[in-house]
Write a protein that holds these residues in place. Sequence first.
Motif, PDB file in Angstrom:
ATOM      1  N   SER A 267     -15.143  -5.568 -28.253  1.00  0.00           N
ATOM      2  CA  SER A 267     -14.368  -6.807 -28.206  1.00  0.00           C
ATOM      3  C   SER A 267     -14.687  -7.642 -29.435  1.00  0.00           C
ATOM      4  O   SER A 267     -15.741  -7.496 -30.048  1.00  0.00           O
ATOM      5  N   LYS A 268     -13.738  -8.498 -29.757  1.00  0.00           N
ATOM      6  CA  LYS A 268     -13.909  -9.479 -30.824  1.00  0.00           C
ATOM      7  C   LYS A 268     -13.526 -10.834 -30.248  1.00  0.00           C
ATOM      8  O   LYS A 268     -12.633 -10.922 -29.399  1.00  0.00           O
ATOM      9  N   THR A 269     -14.238 -11.874 -30.717  1.00  0.00           N
ATOM     10  CA  THR A 269     -13.891 -13.233 -30.315  1.00  0.00           C
ATOM     11  C   THR A 269     -13.779 -14.115 -31.544  1.00  0.00           C
ATOM     12  O   THR A 269     -14.285 -13.775 -32.618  1.00  0.00           O
ATOM     13  N   ASP A 270     -13.164 -15.263 -31.343  1.00  0.00           N
ATOM     14  CA  ASP A 270     -13.163 -16.271 -32.401  1.00  0.00           C
ATOM     15  C   ASP A 270     -14.489 -17.034 -32.323  1.00  0.00           C
ATOM     16  O   ASP A 270     -15.363 -16.694 -31.517  1.00  0.00           O
ATOM     17  N   THR A 271     -14.634 -18.052 -33.130  1.00  0.00           N
ATOM     18  CA  THR A 271     -15.909 -18.779 -33.189  1.00  0.00           C
ATOM     19  C   THR A 271     -16.201 -19.571 -31.913  1.00  0.00           C
ATOM     20  O   THR A 271     -17.330 -19.972 -31.680  1.00  0.00           O
ATOM     21  N   LYS A 272     -15.205 -19.783 -31.088  1.00  0.00           N
ATOM     22  CA  LYS A 272     -15.390 -20.494 -29.818  1.00  0.00           C
ATOM     23  C   LYS A 272     -15.633 -19.527 -28.654  1.00  0.00           C
ATOM     24  O   LYS A 272     -15.759 -19.958 -27.512  1.00  0.00           O
ATOM     25  N   GLY A 273     -15.682 -18.211 -28.947  1.00  0.00           N
ATOM     26  CA  GLY A 273     -15.932 -17.233 -27.898  1.00  0.00           C
ATOM     27  C   GLY A 273     -14.687 -16.790 -27.144  1.00  0.00           C
ATOM     28  O   GLY A 273     -14.793 -16.145 -26.103  1.00  0.00           O
TER      29      GLY A 273
END
Length: 161
Positions: A13-19
């Motif tokens: 998985s990948k997330t943005d900086t806010k999760g």
Amino acid sequence: MLLEMKENDFIVSKTDTKGRLTYVNEIFMTMAEYTEEELLGKPHNIVRHPDMPKTVFKLLWDRIQAKDEIFAYVINKTKNGNGYWVIANVTASTNDRGDIIGYYSVRRRPKNSALELIKPLYAKMLQAERSGGIAAGEKVLNDLLYEKGVSYDEFIISIQK
């Protein structure tokens, strides 16, 4: 009910900086019992299990925000209330300037022998957190590491061998 990953499965998985989830692979969706539409844009903690110590997530966030990778044992909760254990490797994703633009996680099936050590440790950490917060959970973890004479990373890697 506890689900088990297959031996050669990788959850990615990948997330943005806010999760918030920006990418999930098919195995993530299968294990979490969610569709891609139900996951993308949602906080990664949509799969957070109540048996997971907050101390571990504090350690994880401290490390990845400092651009250090971390390995951690995690129990996740599925859409249908089931659970599954993983050994997670989480890293920060950076742009050309070195700025963090998101986070990347790859999870594998943990060794049963590792879980025999992790489950009672996490139970003890959770109990400590209930009365003394994250600092009490950190003390339980740090006391174990001190007793074994190893760093966190050495402990996690050694029990997965």
